[in-house]
Each structure stands twice: as C-alpha cells, then as structure tokens.
Design a protein around this motif. Structure first.
Motif, PDB file in Angstrom:
ATOM      1  N   ARG A   9      42.476  22.342  39.186  1.00  0.00           N
ATOM      2  CA  ARG A   9      42.636  22.653  40.603  1.00  0.00           C
ATOM      3  C   ARG A   9      43.308  24.017  40.695  1.00  0.00           C
ATOM      4  O   ARG A   9      44.102  24.383  39.818  1.00  0.00           O
ATOM      5  CB  ARG A   9      43.496  21.589  41.292  1.00  0.00           C
ATOM      6  N   ASP A  10      43.012  24.753  41.745  1.00  0.00           N
ATOM      7  CA  ASP A  10      43.551  26.111  41.884  1.00  0.00           C
ATOM      8  C   ASP A  10      45.063  26.162  41.704  1.00  0.00           C
ATOM      9  O   ASP A  10      45.588  27.096  41.108  1.00  0.00           O
ATOM     10  CB  ASP A  10      43.177  26.707  43.243  1.00  0.00           C
ATOM     11  N   GLU A  11      45.753  25.152  42.165  1.00  0.00           N
ATOM     12  CA  GLU A  11      47.216  25.154  42.056  1.00  0.00           C
ATOM     13  C   GLU A  11      47.704  24.971  40.616  1.00  0.00           C
ATOM     14  O   GLU A  11      48.900  25.108  40.336  1.00  0.00           O
ATOM     15  CB  GLU A  11      47.851  24.111  42.978  1.00  0.00           C
ATOM     16  N   ASP A  12      46.798  24.709  39.674  1.00  0.00           N
ATOM     17  CA  ASP A  12      47.156  24.580  38.259  1.00  0.00           C
ATOM     18  C   ASP A  12      47.264  25.932  37.554  1.00  0.00           C
ATOM     19  O   ASP A  12      47.775  26.004  36.433  1.00  0.00           O
ATOM     20  CB  ASP A  12      46.099  23.771  37.495  1.00  0.00           C
ATOM     21  N   ALA A  13      46.765  26.993  38.159  1.00  0.00           N
ATOM     22  CA  ALA A  13      46.621  28.279  37.465  1.00  0.00           C
ATOM     23  C   ALA A  13      47.921  28.769  36.834  1.00  0.00           C
ATOM     24  O   ALA A  13      47.934  29.169  35.663  1.00  0.00           O
ATOM     25  CB  ALA A  13      46.047  29.329  38.408  1.00  0.00           C
ATOM     26  N   GLN A  14      49.007  28.744  37.555  1.00  0.00           N
ATOM     27  CA  GLN A  14      50.280  29.223  37.010  1.00  0.00           C
ATOM     28  C   GLN A  14      50.731  28.353  35.838  1.00  0.00           C
ATOM     29  O   GLN A  14      51.185  28.862  34.813  1.00  0.00           O
ATOM     30  CB  GLN A  14      51.360  29.250  38.087  1.00  0.00           C
ATOM     31  N   ALA A  15      50.590  27.047  35.968  1.00  0.00           N
ATOM     32  CA  ALA A  15      50.999  26.148  34.895  1.00  0.00           C
ATOM     33  C   ALA A  15      50.176  26.392  33.631  1.00  0.00           C
ATOM     34  O   ALA A  15      50.727  26.383  32.523  1.00  0.00           O
ATOM     35  CB  ALA A  15      50.872  24.691  35.341  1.00  0.00           C
ATOM     36  N   LEU A  16      48.874  26.628  33.774  1.00  0.00           N
ATOM     37  CA  LEU A  16      48.047  26.854  32.592  1.00  0.00           C
ATOM     38  C   LEU A  16      48.420  28.164  31.901  1.00  0.00           C
ATOM     39  O   LEU A  16      48.471  28.222  30.666  1.00  0.00           O
ATOM     40  CB  LEU A  16      46.563  26.839  32.941  1.00  0.00           C
ATOM     41  N   ALA A  17      48.710  29.190  32.687  1.00  0.00           N
ATOM     42  CA  ALA A  17      49.170  30.450  32.097  1.00  0.00           C
ATOM     43  C   ALA A  17      50.475  30.229  31.329  1.00  0.00           C
ATOM     44  O   ALA A  17      50.661  30.764  30.228  1.00  0.00           O
ATOM     45  CB  ALA A  17      49.344  31.513  33.176  1.00  0.00           C
ATOM     46  N   TYR A  50      42.509  32.376  35.414  1.00  0.00           N
ATOM     47  CA  TYR A  50      42.013  30.989  35.451  1.00  0.00           C
ATOM     48  C   TYR A  50      41.187  30.754  36.713  1.00  0.00           C
ATOM     49  O   TYR A  50      40.156  30.081  36.675  1.00  0.00           O
ATOM     50  CB  TYR A  50      43.166  29.991  35.386  1.00  0.00           C
ATOM     51  N   LEU A  51      41.640  31.302  37.812  1.00  0.00           N
ATOM     52  CA  LEU A  51      40.889  31.173  39.063  1.00  0.00           C
ATOM     53  C   LEU A  51      39.524  31.849  38.941  1.00  0.00           C
ATOM     54  O   LEU A  51      38.511  31.307  39.394  1.00  0.00           O
ATOM     55  CB  LEU A  51      41.693  31.763  40.223  1.00  0.00           C
ATOM     56  N   GLU A  52      39.503  33.015  38.300  1.00  0.00           N
ATOM     57  CA  GLU A  52      38.242  33.727  38.087  1.00  0.00           C
ATOM     58  C   GLU A  52      37.311  32.928  37.185  1.00  0.00           C
ATOM     59  O   GLU A  52      36.112  32.822  37.452  1.00  0.00           O
ATOM     60  CB  GLU A  52      38.506  35.095  37.448  1.00  0.00           C
TER      61      GLU A  52
END
Length: 162
Positions: A9-17, A50-52
């Motif tokens: 989900r888009d809100e996961d991007a920071q956590a994955l980084a 990640y969003l890209e």
C-alpha cells in the motif's frame, strides 16, 4: 509472532525504504566489508521509488507483524525478476523470507511466468536455496561510490516454474 503477507500500500513506502536500509547496513556487514556495505547502502531506494515501482506494475508483497507494520518485503517484476527480498534485522530467521518467496512464486505463476530469477547477496542466498532456487554463477561487479569504484559480488539464481 505471527506474520501476514499482503500487497503493498502507498503508505508502506517509507517503511520499506527503512527496511532496506536497515537490512543493508546491519545485516550486510556479516558478509561484506564496510566499504561494500556503504556503497550498497548509498544505492538503496527512497520511499518515492517504491511508489514509482508499484505504479509501473511491479508487485510488492509485504510481510507485516500483528500490528500490520511492515517488517519484510519482496518486489517482483512482470518478467519473473525478483528484484528485492529484504527483511528488517529484528525479524530475520523466522521463516518470513520463505513465505514471501512462496507468495511471489504464486503470483509469478498466476501471471504466466515460467521462471523466477534474482541476484542474491551472500546473506539472502540460503533463503533462496531453501525455496528451490539454484545459483547459476557468482556475479562480480563494481558500484560507484564517492570518487571510486567498490568491487562487490552477488549470485545469479533462478527457479524454473514450468
């Protein structure tokens, strides 16, 4: 602890980084020199990347803890290339990698891939092998870091699905 696997989900991007950065900087030193880890870390994804990747159609599976917080993930491209497998250092050696690889394989089969392939670090190679991947060769290459090139290696691995 029970882990769930779900789609990105888009809100996961920071956590994955953050997961990728922590895995490289903390786990990487178990198999690579500090210079290699620093060069590898400098290439890690930003949250925007990640969003890209998700917008481009890449499938990201996220392993979450009971609070639905991301702790690990895989990134699968449409041609069967498994580009990422990263686990936060606090959650390693709990079978999460194998669960993520299994879910990625299910997706690859569903979209018609006949093989999965990846470039695995020395640290990730055992998880891939436990999931049925075979190393085809060691890849030697260099990463530009600062004003010099840093030699590093990983393993070309694949798994036939057909």
């Amino acid at each position: 602890m029970e882990y769930a696997i779900r789609r990105f989900r888009d809100e996961d991007a920071q956590a994955l980084a953050s997961i990728m950065g922590a895995a490289i900087s903390y786990i990487g030193t178990h198999a690579y020199t500090q210079q290699q880890v620093d060069a590898w870390f400098a290439r890690h994804h930003t949250p925007e990347r990640y969003l890209e990747r998700a917008a481009a159609g890449h499938v990201i599976f996220v392993a979450t803890d009971p609070d639905d917080s991301p702790v690990a993930y895989t990134l699968l491209e449409a041609d069967g290339h498994l580009d990422h497998l990263y686990c936060h250092p606090d959650h390693t050696r709990r079978g999460i990698a194998e669960k993520l690889l299994e879910r990625s394989e299910q997706e690859a089969r569903a979209i018609g891939c006949t093989r999965l392939y990846t470039e695995a670090s020395d640290l990730a190679r055992p998880a891939f092998e436990r999931s049925g991947y075979t190393a085809t060769h060691r890849r030697e290459f260099e990463i530009a870091h600062g004003d010099h090139m840093v030699p590093i290696h990983n393993w070309a691995m694949e798994k036939q699905l057909a």
